[in-house]
Scaffold this motif. Structure first.
Motif, PDB file in Angstrom:
ATOM      1  N   PHE A 272       6.493  -9.505  -3.841  1.00  0.00           N
ATOM      2  CA  PHE A 272       6.559  -9.748  -2.400  1.00  0.00           C
ATOM      3  C   PHE A 272       5.186  -9.515  -1.778  1.00  0.00           C
ATOM      4  O   PHE A 272       4.405  -8.704  -2.254  1.00  0.00           O
ATOM      5  N   ILE A 273       4.943 -10.220  -0.690  1.00  0.00           N
ATOM      6  CA  ILE A 273       3.779  -9.977   0.156  1.00  0.00           C
ATOM      7  C   ILE A 273       4.314  -9.841   1.574  1.00  0.00           C
ATOM      8  O   ILE A 273       5.164 -10.636   1.996  1.00  0.00           O
ATOM      9  N   PHE A 274       3.804  -8.842   2.289  1.00  0.00           N
ATOM     10  CA  PHE A 274       4.260  -8.640   3.664  1.00  0.00           C
ATOM     11  C   PHE A 274       3.162  -7.936   4.457  1.00  0.00           C
ATOM     12  O   PHE A 274       2.248  -7.344   3.882  1.00  0.00           O
ATOM     13  N   PRO A 275       3.261  -8.010   5.796  1.00  0.00           N
ATOM     14  CA  PRO A 275       2.260  -7.334   6.624  1.00  0.00           C
ATOM     15  C   PRO A 275       2.196  -5.844   6.291  1.00  0.00           C
ATOM     16  O   PRO A 275       3.213  -5.227   5.970  1.00  0.00           O
ATOM     17  N   ASN A 276       1.003  -5.278   6.366  1.00  0.00           N
ATOM     18  CA  ASN A 276       0.782  -3.863   6.063  1.00  0.00           C
ATOM     19  C   ASN A 276       1.371  -3.025   7.193  1.00  0.00           C
ATOM     20  O   ASN A 276       0.709  -2.708   8.179  1.00  0.00           O
ATOM     21  N   ASP A 277       2.630  -2.687   7.014  1.00  0.00           N
ATOM     22  CA  ASP A 277       3.388  -1.953   8.025  1.00  0.00           C
ATOM     23  C   ASP A 277       4.314  -1.006   7.269  1.00  0.00           C
ATOM     24  O   ASP A 277       5.134  -1.456   6.467  1.00  0.00           O
ATOM     25  N   ASN A 278       4.169   0.285   7.509  1.00  0.00           N
ATOM     26  CA  ASN A 278       4.986   1.269   6.787  1.00  0.00           C
ATOM     27  C   ASN A 278       6.474   1.034   6.971  1.00  0.00           C
ATOM     28  O   ASN A 278       7.261   1.294   6.060  1.00  0.00           O
ATOM     29  N   LEU A 279       6.889   0.534   8.129  1.00  0.00           N
ATOM     30  CA  LEU A 279       8.301   0.267   8.366  1.00  0.00           C
ATOM     31  C   LEU A 279       8.817  -0.808   7.407  1.00  0.00           C
ATOM     32  O   LEU A 279       9.907  -0.685   6.851  1.00  0.00           O
TER      33      LEU A 279
END
Length: 102
Positions: free
Chosen positions: A38-45
């Motif tokens: 997976f790739i996703f925005p760098n967001d801890n949530l």
């Protein structure tokens, strides 16, 4: 995702997942370890949401930030029982906003 979702090949979401399930059953010997990417925005949530989806499953994860730190790439190897479980996990991850499944 919207149930009317259609991907670039013209398949709707249900057709895509049914096709994926068929291919998984033809090419894998379940139960086994299955690699998700997976790739996703760098967001801890978002990372926490991903952890919660795989919470009750035996898995290992490696993550890497993009060069500019804007995105996170995650590789997860999870022990799954069958193709249905693989598809179910993909469907749950697809609900995380901004995730790209590879």
């Amino acid at each position: 995702m919207d149930p009317l979702y259609v991907d670039a090949s013209g398949q709707n979401q249900d057709e895509f997942y049914e096709s994926l399930k068929t291919k998984l059953e033809e090419n894998h010997n379940f139960p086994e370890d299955y690699l998700y990417k997976f790739i996703f925005p760098n967001d801890n949530l978002k990372l926490t949401e991903l952890y919660q989806i795989f919470d009750k499953i035996k898995y290992t994860i490696s993550t890497r930030e993009s060069k500019n730190g804007k995105y996170i790439a995650a590789s997860m190897t999870a022990f799954v029982m069958d193709a249905n479980q693989v598809v179910d996990l993909y469907k749950k991850v697809a609900k995380i906003e901004g995730v790209v499944m590879l």
